[in-house]
Motif scaffolding. Sequence first.
Motif, PDB file in Angstrom:
ATOM      1  N   ILE B  56      -0.765   3.812  -3.147  1.00 13.75           N
ATOM      2  CA  ILE B  56      -0.931   3.857  -2.251  1.00 13.75           C
ATOM      3  C   ILE B  56      -1.680   2.867  -1.177  1.00 13.75           C
ATOM      4  O   ILE B  56      -2.196   2.832  -0.649  1.00 13.75           O
ATOM      5  CB  ILE B  56      -2.280   5.214  -3.014  1.00 13.75           C
ATOM      6  CG1 ILE B  56      -1.839   6.366  -3.887  1.00 13.75           C
ATOM      7  CG2 ILE B  56      -3.836   5.012  -2.277  1.00 13.75           C
ATOM      8  CD1 ILE B  56      -2.792   7.928  -4.690  1.00 13.75           C
ATOM      9  N   ASP B  57      -2.093   2.034  -2.476  1.00 18.23           N
ATOM     10  CA  ASP B  57      -3.140   0.876  -1.698  1.00 18.23           C
ATOM     11  C   ASP B  57      -2.248   0.118  -0.025  1.00 18.23           C
ATOM     12  O   ASP B  57      -2.537  -0.158   0.654  1.00 18.23           O
ATOM     13  CB  ASP B  57      -2.897  -0.569  -2.883  1.00 18.23           C
ATOM     14  CG  ASP B  57      -3.986  -1.284  -2.579  1.00 18.23           C
ATOM     15  OD1 ASP B  57      -3.812  -2.373  -2.682  1.00 18.23           O
ATOM     16  OD2 ASP B  57      -4.976  -0.601  -1.948  1.00 18.23           O
ATOM     17  N   LEU B  59      -0.140   2.005   1.940  1.00 18.97           N
ATOM     18  CA  LEU B  59      -0.940   2.818   2.635  1.00 18.97           C
ATOM     19  C   LEU B  59      -2.021   2.958   3.248  1.00 18.97           C
ATOM     20  O   LEU B  59      -1.706   3.018   4.961  1.00 18.97           O
ATOM     21  CB  LEU B  59      -0.709   4.555   2.065  1.00 18.97           C
ATOM     22  CG  LEU B  59      -0.555   5.322   2.858  1.00 18.97           C
ATOM     23  CD1 LEU B  59       0.482   5.852   4.081  1.00 18.97           C
ATOM     24  CD2 LEU B  59      -1.402   6.643   2.298  1.00 18.97           C
ATOM     25  N   GLY B  60      -3.094   2.379   2.419  1.00 16.93           N
ATOM     26  CA  GLY B  60      -3.820   2.429   3.174  1.00 16.93           C
ATOM     27  C   GLY B  60      -4.233   0.947   4.322  1.00 16.93           C
ATOM     28  O   GLY B  60      -4.055   0.737   5.144  1.00 16.93           O
ATOM     29  N   GLN B  61      -2.820   0.150   3.437  1.00 13.48           N
ATOM     30  CA  GLN B  61      -3.026  -1.189   4.252  1.00 13.48           C
ATOM     31  C   GLN B  61      -2.525  -1.020   5.566  1.00 13.48           C
ATOM     32  O   GLN B  61      -3.148  -1.584   6.440  1.00 13.48           O
ATOM     33  CB  GLN B  61      -2.077  -2.281   3.307  1.00 13.48           C
ATOM     34  CG  GLN B  61      -2.971  -3.953   3.905  1.00 13.48           C
ATOM     35  CD  GLN B  61      -3.674  -3.940   3.664  1.00 13.48           C
ATOM     36  OE1 GLN B  61      -4.849  -3.356   3.535  1.00 13.48           O
ATOM     37  NE2 GLN B  61      -4.273  -4.819   4.398  1.00 13.48           N
ATOM     38  N   VAL B  63      -2.277   1.376   7.213  1.00 17.88           N
ATOM     39  CA  VAL B  63      -2.545   2.519   8.413  1.00 17.88           C
ATOM     40  C   VAL B  63      -3.638   1.439   9.454  1.00 17.88           C
ATOM     41  O   VAL B  63      -3.889   0.995  10.395  1.00 17.88           O
ATOM     42  CB  VAL B  63      -3.756   3.926   7.888  1.00 17.88           C
ATOM     43  CG1 VAL B  63      -4.935   4.058   8.899  1.00 17.88           C
ATOM     44  CG2 VAL B  63      -2.518   4.263   7.131  1.00 17.88           C
TER      45      VAL B  63
END
Lengths: 70, 127
Positions: B56-57, B59-61, B63
């Motif tokens: 998830i980390d 993925l956020g990065q 994006v």
Amino acid sequence: MNLIAAAIAVGLAALGAGIGNGLIVGRTVEGIARQPELRPVLQTTMFIGVALVEALPIIGVVISFIVMNR
Amino acid sequence: MEKFQQMFLRQLKYILYLLSLYTLGWGFTAYKTFFLSLILGTVISIFMLWSLTRKIDKLGQAVLERKKVRTIGTLSRLALAALAAAVALEYPQYFAIVPVVLGLMTSYIVIIIDFLLQKWKNNGQHA
């Protein structure tokens, strides 16, 4: 017969996890793209959402293994 | 991002407390199969939690940097659950399947309880 039952159980579990996670991640990506400063909050919400969505498919996978080995 | 990492470390801490309780239960009670199964499930659920946090980390990065992320690791988490089930079914003299499933659910239950605790704490601060 056991193999078919296990395959159906795992397939449906994966389908549920895939659809649920897809919806969650899609909305989260949209939210982060709109407001990058809200990334921590959105990631935390996504984390909890994915955890809730994946819990039942994991139980489904375990049940399919039990069924396969009977 | 520190908030996210702090959340992960806090949840890991709670799971390790539970793991230590299970180990004491395995060592000092007569229900060795039950507690050993819980330990197996909980150890695997720690890997699942770590995998989920990392993905998830990433993925956020990704994006923010407009990069692509192919998966969030659902298949690997399901495979870890299958591994736990396979080990439990292979060694029925040491492990029982129901406590293994409970152990696998440990990290998810801790995530939910942690979320509720943080919400309650934050509501208390705002009130």
